[in-house]
Design a protein around this motif. Structure first.
Motif, mmCIF file in Angstrom:
data_model
loop_
_atom_site.group_PDB
_atom_site.id
_atom_site.type_symbol
_atom_site.label_atom_id
_atom_site.label_comp_id
_atom_site.label_asym_id
_atom_site.label_seq_id
_atom_site.Cartn_x
_atom_site.Cartn_y
_atom_site.Cartn_z
ATOM 1 N N SER A 112 -52.264 24.099 -39.848
ATOM 2 C CA SER A 112 -51.953 24.347 -38.438
ATOM 3 C C SER A 112 -51.437 25.766 -38.258
ATOM 4 O O SER A 112 -50.690 26.287 -39.092
ATOM 5 N N ILE A 113 -51.816 26.378 -37.128
ATOM 6 C CA ILE A 113 -51.361 27.756 -36.859
ATOM 7 C C ILE A 113 -50.339 27.803 -35.735
ATOM 8 O O ILE A 113 -49.606 28.774 -35.593
ATOM 9 N N ARG A 114 -50.293 26.771 -34.932
ATOM 10 C CA ARG A 114 -49.322 26.743 -33.849
ATOM 11 C C ARG A 114 -49.072 25.295 -33.441
ATOM 12 O O ARG A 114 -49.793 24.391 -33.847
ATOM 13 N N GLU A 119 -46.791 22.376 -21.918
ATOM 14 C CA GLU A 119 -48.067 22.835 -21.392
ATOM 15 C C GLU A 119 -48.557 24.071 -22.132
ATOM 16 O O GLU A 119 -49.637 24.588 -21.849
ATOM 17 N N ASN A 120 -47.796 24.559 -23.084
ATOM 18 C CA ASN A 120 -48.141 25.796 -23.766
ATOM 19 C C ASN A 120 -48.232 25.583 -25.266
ATOM 20 O O ASN A 120 -47.739 24.596 -25.805
ATOM 21 N N ASN A 121 -48.839 26.524 -25.951
ATOM 22 C CA ASN A 121 -48.890 26.525 -27.404
ATOM 23 C C ASN A 121 -47.752 27.383 -27.933
ATOM 24 O O ASN A 121 -47.672 28.586 -27.627
ATOM 25 N N ALA A 122 -46.843 26.783 -28.689
ATOM 26 C CA ALA A 122 -45.700 27.506 -29.210
ATOM 27 C C ALA A 122 -45.945 27.904 -30.654
ATOM 28 O O ALA A 122 -46.823 27.361 -31.328
ATOM 29 N N ILE A 123 -45.186 28.847 -31.136
ATOM 30 C CA ILE A 123 -45.267 29.242 -32.539
ATOM 31 C C ILE A 123 -44.884 28.043 -33.407
ATOM 32 O O ILE A 123 -43.961 27.301 -33.087
ATOM 33 N N ASP A 125 -43.110 25.994 -35.837
ATOM 34 C CA ASP A 125 -41.808 26.027 -36.513
ATOM 35 C C ASP A 125 -41.829 24.997 -37.646
ATOM 36 O O ASP A 125 -41.400 23.853 -37.470
ATOM 37 N N SER A 126 -42.359 25.403 -38.804
ATOM 38 C CA SER A 126 -42.544 24.465 -39.915
ATOM 39 C C SER A 126 -41.216 23.891 -40.388
ATOM 40 O O SER A 126 -41.136 22.706 -40.744
ATOM 41 N N THR A 127 -40.176 24.705 -40.394
ATOM 42 C CA THR A 127 -38.873 24.240 -40.910
ATOM 43 C C THR A 127 -38.344 23.081 -40.083
ATOM 44 O O THR A 127 -37.929 22.046 -40.614
ATOM 45 N N THR A 128 -38.376 23.243 -38.746
ATOM 46 C CA THR A 128 -37.879 22.182 -37.869
ATOM 47 C C THR A 128 -38.722 20.916 -37.992
ATOM 48 O O THR A 128 -38.194 19.802 -38.034
ATOM 49 N N LEU A 129 -40.046 21.093 -38.069
ATOM 50 C CA LEU A 129 -40.933 19.940 -38.187
ATOM 51 C C LEU A 129 -40.700 19.188 -39.492
ATOM 52 O O LEU A 129 -40.663 17.952 -39.512
ATOM 53 N N LEU A 130 -40.531 19.935 -40.574
ATOM 54 C CA LEU A 130 -40.280 19.291 -41.863
ATOM 55 C C LEU A 130 -38.945 18.555 -41.861
ATOM 56 O O LEU A 130 -38.819 17.478 -42.455
ATOM 57 N N GLN A 131 -37.957 19.133 -41.208
ATOM 58 C CA GLN A 131 -36.657 18.468 -41.119
ATOM 59 C C GLN A 131 -36.771 17.153 -40.351
ATOM 60 O O GLN A 131 -36.185 16.134 -40.738
ATOM 61 N N SER A 132 -37.550 17.172 -39.266
ATOM 62 C CA SER A 132 -37.761 15.934 -38.495
ATOM 63 C C SER A 132 -38.490 14.891 -39.331
ATOM 64 O O SER A 132 -38.161 13.697 -39.303
ATOM 65 N N ALA A 133 -39.502 15.367 -40.080
ATOM 66 C CA ALA A 133 -40.252 14.446 -40.935
ATOM 67 C C ALA A 133 -39.363 13.867 -42.028
ATOM 68 O O ALA A 133 -39.434 12.670 -42.340
ATOM 69 N N GLU A 134 -38.527 14.703 -42.609
ATOM 70 C CA GLU A 134 -37.647 14.229 -43.682
ATOM 71 C C GLU A 134 -36.599 13.263 -43.156
ATOM 72 O O GLU A 134 -36.198 12.321 -43.858
ATOM 73 N N GLU A 135 -36.159 13.478 -41.921
ATOM 74 C CA GLU A 135 -35.195 12.546 -41.326
ATOM 75 C C GLU A 135 -35.822 11.165 -41.163
ATOM 76 O O GLU A 135 -35.205 10.140 -41.445
ATOM 77 N N MET A 136 -37.088 11.138 -40.710
ATOM 78 C CA MET A 136 -37.794 9.860 -40.606
ATOM 79 C C MET A 136 -37.981 9.232 -41.983
ATOM 80 O O MET A 136 -37.745 8.032 -42.185
ATOM 81 N N ALA A 137 -38.408 10.059 -42.943
ATOM 82 C CA ALA A 137 -38.683 9.545 -44.288
ATOM 83 C C ALA A 137 -37.438 9.001 -44.951
ATOM 84 O O ALA A 137 -37.492 8.000 -45.676
ATOM 85 N N SER A 138 -36.301 9.660 -44.711
ATOM 86 C CA SER A 138 -35.057 9.203 -45.339
ATOM 87 C C SER A 138 -34.623 7.844 -44.813
ATOM 88 O O SER A 138 -33.822 7.152 -45.435
ATOM 89 N N SER A 165 -59.041 23.685 -39.878
ATOM 90 C CA SER A 165 -58.376 24.991 -39.900
ATOM 91 C C SER A 165 -57.983 25.373 -38.478
ATOM 92 O O SER A 165 -58.547 24.859 -37.503
ATOM 93 N N GLU A 166 -56.966 26.214 -38.361
ATOM 94 C CA GLU A 166 -56.492 26.713 -37.062
ATOM 95 C C GLU A 166 -56.180 25.566 -36.099
ATOM 96 O O GLU A 166 -56.536 25.575 -34.924
ATOM 97 N N LEU A 167 -55.498 24.552 -36.634
ATOM 98 C CA LEU A 167 -55.177 23.372 -35.835
ATOM 99 C C LEU A 167 -53.932 23.607 -34.989
ATOM 100 O O LEU A 167 -53.066 24.422 -35.327
ATOM 101 N N GLN A 168 -53.842 22.869 -33.898
ATOM 102 C CA GLN A 168 -52.617 22.831 -33.092
ATOM 103 C C GLN A 168 -51.849 21.561 -33.463
ATOM 104 O O GLN A 168 -52.367 20.453 -33.294
ATOM 105 N N PHE A 169 -50.649 21.726 -33.941
ATOM 106 C CA PHE A 169 -49.853 20.578 -34.380
ATOM 107 C C PHE A 169 -49.401 19.784 -33.164
ATOM 108 O O PHE A 169 -48.841 20.327 -32.210
ATOM 109 N N LEU A 170 -49.644 18.462 -33.197
ATOM 110 C CA LEU A 170 -49.298 17.599 -32.061
ATOM 111 C C LEU A 170 -47.949 16.909 -32.229
ATOM 112 O O LEU A 170 -47.098 16.947 -31.337
ATOM 113 N N GLY A 171 -47.759 16.213 -33.350
ATOM 114 C CA GLY A 171 -46.519 15.467 -33.505
ATOM 115 C C GLY A 171 -46.532 14.572 -34.727
ATOM 116 O O GLY A 171 -47.438 14.642 -35.564
#
Length: 534
Positions: A112-114, A119-123, A125-138, A165-171
């Motif tokens: 993913s690139i963004r 309504e917009n495509n944001a930069i 933020d891999s760190t925040t996303l990984l933290q959210s994923a790890e919170e769920m996983a824990s 490639s060049e995916l937009q991360f959804l959730g």
């Protein structure tokens, strides 16, 4: 039964989706990016993970059957265990093509690139996303990531590198896979029985740790070994690590095979469970491959030695328990059959050497073998499990059925039984009794029944077990006694078996002498218990 318990989108983690376009796109991806279908009975069919995503989207109004009319599928790149992703392509009602990619969080993020946010495509933020994923996983949730990409048309050629490639991360979707309550007890029982449960999963290490701890497989001090760590290990390092590792996460199929081999190198007998095509090599390598009967593929079932019809781990432990009981009963039957038949051989062999007449006629020997040997021997197969059955270690695979003194027991009890019979014969003949052959037949029959009662356990006393805990044996012994008394006291049977009615004193003498066998074997068990305590 899996269910979606947590969602992440628009920078928010929630149990219920929001109302923005990004949340709607996430639900659309959950509904369409799967191979779930319904049969004529409206039963949902498919992979349990995909069924959970499908049902969660359906509850929020994103019905697959409705969406497929507007977004018909026109292409697919199937899930692959190496890249841990899958992608589906659909016609976009506003024009062009839309693709949805789902898979492991790290795998989707790296493509993913963004991030699609509001309504917009944001930069991204891999760190925040990984933290959210790890919170769920824990919290023990299986975390699935989703991404989207818009195309003017289906990419050609349709390759993984191009399409993903060049995916937009959804959730994210956090899927709860609740552990069956009986599995915790089954794991605890495994440990008591000397069986080491090991969990191998493709889930996030934190998910694996949470589930492993809830099951009692993992302790706070244990480490979760990941597939990436295994890839960096040499064969010898994996063999050494397998000594203590109890939970493996993010494991590739070929690594399962390597784990099985590493455990076998330590002399372990490995039972491996699996359901997928990629599990087949490990199932085949293990001493006991166990395929899932409900979720398992045909390839997995073909490669396995057993098929688990209810897909429940606790059933494996119940099978171990039943297997141990059957093996114990097999040993009881062998102990009983060899001892009683050996005693008959000793009797017929030693009588002439001692100057005594042949103790039994052929028809009498046949009677003993058919009735006294047969009925109680068969009833021993119905013996319930002993109290310590699942607290003793597994037996070595090369252990003989005659181990733990079974052979010696058969020898000395057979000789003792023969000595008692020959002793009664000698005394009766010396006293001039014409009933000596009937007494020999009776001692032979009653002493074997006494032996059957005594060997119901190799260690526990019959008085502790209880006389009626094996009702078939009680019935068999009762029936055998009645038949033996009929042989002694019925006139027709006297002619057939060449027997004579015994006096009450003679009958009492045969019963008392036969009881020596019972108390001798009980004494042997008492010595075993005392040696173990000491």
């Amino acid at each position: 039964r899996m269910s979606v318990e947590s969602l992440y989108c628009d920078g928010i983690t929630a149990k219920q989706p929001g109302s923005s376009a990004s949340w709607a796109e996430l639900l659309r991806a959950m509904a369409l990016s799967n191979d779930v279908s319904s049969n004529s009975n409206d039963r949902t069919l498919g992979d349990p993970t995909e069924v959970a995503l499908f049902e969660a989207a359906n509850r929020e109004g994103a019905r697959k059957s409705d969406l497929e009319r507007d977004y018909p599928r026109i292409g697919e790149i199937p899930f692959d265990s190496d890249r841990k992703r899958m992608t589906t392509f659909h016609r976009n009602p506003t024009g062009g093509v839309i693709s949805f990619t789902k898979g492991a969080v790290e795998s989707v993020l790296e493509r993913s690139i963004r991030e699609r946010s509001g309504e917009n495509n944001a930069i991204l933020d891999s760190t925040t996303l990984l933290q959210s994923a790890e919170e769920m996983a824990s919290n023990g949730l299986r975390v699935i990531a989703f991404a989207v990409r818009y195309w003017p048309d289906v990419p050609s050629p349709l390759t993984v590198e191009t399409a993903e490639s060049e995916l937009q991360f959804l959730g994210l979707a956090g899927i709860g896979d609740p552990v069956r309550e009986e599995v915790r007890d089954a794991v605890a029982m495994c440990k008591k029985a000397g069986i080491t449960p090991i969990m191998i999963t493709g889930d996030h290490p934190l998910t694996a740790r949470a589930v492993g701890k809830s099951l009692g497989i993992l302790t706070d001090s244990d480490e979760v070994v990941t597939g990436r760590e295994i890839s960096a290990m040499s064969s010898n390092s994996l063999v050494e690590r397998a000594r203590t590792a109890r939970v493996y996460a993010r494991v590739a199929p070929e690594q399962k095979l390597n784990i099985v081999r590493a455990l076998q190198s330590h002399g372990h007998i490995v039972a491996m469970t699996g359901d997928g095509v990629n599990d087949a090599p490990a199932l085949k390598q293990a001493e006991i491959g166990v395929a899932m009967g409900i979720a398992g593929t045909g390839v997995a079932k073909e490669a396995s030695a057993m098929i688990l019809l209810d897909d429940n781990f606790a059933s494996i432990v119940r099978a171990v328990r039943e297997g141990r009981r059957i093996y114990d009963n097999l040993r009881r039957f062998v102990r009983y059959a060899i001892t009683t038949n050996a005693s008959e051989v000793w009797i017929m062999f030693f009588a002439p050497l001692l100057g005594l007449p042949i103790p039994l006629l052929p028809f009498q020997i046949l009677w003993v073998n058919l009735i006294t040997d047969g009925l109680p021997g068969l009833a021993l197969a119905a013996e319930p499990e002993e109290t310590h059955l699942m607290t003793r270690p597994p037996r070595p695979p090369n252990e003989s059925v005659f181990a733990h003194g079974l052979g010696f027991h058969s020898l000395w009890v057979g000789i003792l039984m023969a000595a008692l019979v020959l002793g009664v014969q000698a005394v009766a003949i010396r006293r001039g009794s014409s009933h000596w052959q009937t007494m020999v037949l009776s001692v032979m029959a009653f002493s074997q029944l006494a032996h059957a009662l005594a060997i119901r356990s190799e260690r526990e006393s019959l008085f502790k077990q209880g006389m009626f805990s094996n009702k078939p044996l009680v019935g068999a012994i009762t029936l055998t006694i009645v038949l033996q008394l009929a042989v002694i006291y019925l006139h027709a049977a006297n002619s057939l078996f060449n027997t004579l009615p015994l006096t009450l004193m003679e009958l009492g003498m045969t019963v008392m002498v036969s009881g020596v066998i019972f108390f001798a074997v009980e004494g042997e068990k008492l010595l075993k218990r005392r040696r173990n305590v000491a």
